[in-house]
Design an enzyme around this catalytic site. Sequence first.
Site, mmCIF file in Angstrom:
data_model
loop_
_atom_site.group_PDB
_atom_site.id
_atom_site.type_symbol
_atom_site.label_atom_id
_atom_site.label_comp_id
_atom_site.label_asym_id
_atom_site.label_seq_id
_atom_site.Cartn_x
_atom_site.Cartn_y
_atom_site.Cartn_z
ATOM 1 N N ASP A 74 0.801 -1.091 -0.117
ATOM 2 C CA ASP A 74 -0.060 -0.008 -0.054
ATOM 3 C C ASP A 74 0.768 1.233 0.068
ATOM 4 O OD1 ASP A 74 -2.418 1.732 0.777
ATOM 5 O OD2 ASP A 74 -3.413 -0.142 0.759
ATOM 6 N N ASN A 120 -13.349 -0.405 -7.389
ATOM 7 C CA ASN A 120 -14.510 0.472 -7.037
ATOM 8 C C ASN A 120 -15.229 0.936 -8.450
ATOM 9 O OD1 ASN A 120 -13.706 -0.254 -4.434
ATOM 10 N ND2 ASN A 120 -12.467 1.608 -4.483
ATOM 11 N N HIS A 146 -4.157 6.037 3.334
ATOM 12 C CA HIS A 146 -4.770 4.708 2.746
ATOM 13 C C HIS A 146 -4.252 3.665 3.301
ATOM 14 C CE1 HIS A 146 -5.955 1.642 -0.147
ATOM 15 N NE2 HIS A 146 -6.951 2.258 -0.170
ATOM 16 N N SER A 200 -10.904 -1.453 -0.900
ATOM 17 C CA SER A 200 -9.724 -1.355 -0.168
ATOM 18 C C SER A 200 -10.031 -1.641 1.376
ATOM 19 C CB SER A 200 -9.139 0.018 -0.288
ATOM 20 O OG SER A 200 -8.675 0.149 -1.576
#
Length: 409
Positions: A139, A280, A181, A340
């Site tokens: 990430d 998404n 994130h 996520s």
Amino acid sequence: MLQGKKFLVLWTLILMTLMLLSLSTITIASRSEEGKVRVIIGLRNYNVKAFQERCNSCVIHLEIPELNVVVIEIPKSIVNYLSKLPFVKYVEEDNVVGIFEVQWNVEIINTTLVWSTYNSTYGDAAYGYNATIRVAVLDTGIDYQHTDLSGAVDYCIASLRNTKTFYKGTNLKNCNDQNGHGTHVAGIIAARLNGQGVAGVAPKAILYAVKVLDASGSGYISDVAKGIVEAVKGPDNIAGTDDDADIISMSLGGSHSNTLYNAVLYAYSYNVTLVAAAGNEGASQPSCPACYPEVIAVGAIDSNYSVPDWSNRNPDVVAPGVDILSTWTKNRYVYASGTSMACPHVSATIALIQALRLASGLRKLTPSEIRELIVSTAIDLGTEGYDEIHGYGLVDTYAATTTALTMHK
Ligand SMILES: [Ca+2]
Ligand SMILES: [Ca+2]
Ligand SMILES: [Ca+2]
């Protein structure tokens, strides 16, 4: 004891002065906070301003004139005395009103049942801890200094746009998160069960921070592929040893790439379980790497078991991914939505499964066994059986771990 007595004398003097409503002001020496309690004083026939004037050296933490209350810290021993004063209507402790540490997303997949059922027999394995189990989070990095991620990260791999920045080692600064994130994802997996903030699904799991996305949240496919390979090899740089990542959690996606797929196959060949966000885009198929059969593709649901329009169709399973509260940079907590957020619920569930397997004397499960276990124990949603919206259903951490302890003995 002496300190306590001094407090009492001092405060008695203060309060007596207040009772006399003298116009003189009060001076309080600053002291250690030890033994003090934060209280709300409801005042009678006496307004906040007057209280403040007569106690201008009192540290008034808050005043609400509309409610005729002040908040101060006083020694616990004088609370009773204070409450009997004529101008005091009531005294009550100013307790902390917190968010619930265990959020809906952890409850809805039955995680607390895993903790309570297996902790007595298997100890910290019930919370995802085993000396050799590692979850690699590919990430934007992880804010390893977040108080709710204390001790959760023990290794850093950074592969970001430029081979000159490649780093592998224990200096976690090189994997710090400039976006948020990655820290959010890490918290969903492993935020500590410490009575504050939030709790992850595997709150004692240990993570490898694998920074392959930059501050804007993007990175090259080659960086992701390199990150997978390096996570598989682990700190000793040899694939197939105890320090290899056991689970690779990828809350990222894009188009198909031969290199990315080969990296997935490399990990799979070393029995590393791969999990990825379905994406998404509201697309009919998961984005890649979730698109590969060797990777568990995770879609999102909200707290009403509904799948949002944007969650890509045909996932393997779904997990909470709407309005998820988790850790963020600078010691903050933030709500976020997306597949996520769904993906790390499954990654953490696998950490629980493997840690419990090892704690009970069984071998770790292979990626194909894990996938079969996760989909077969999922809670079916929507139309019966597999459907393109929910996949095999909602991941069930309790059913998965319980079955894991009885299979492949
Ligand atoms: Ca916590
Ligand atoms: Ca290794
Ligand atoms: Ca279904």
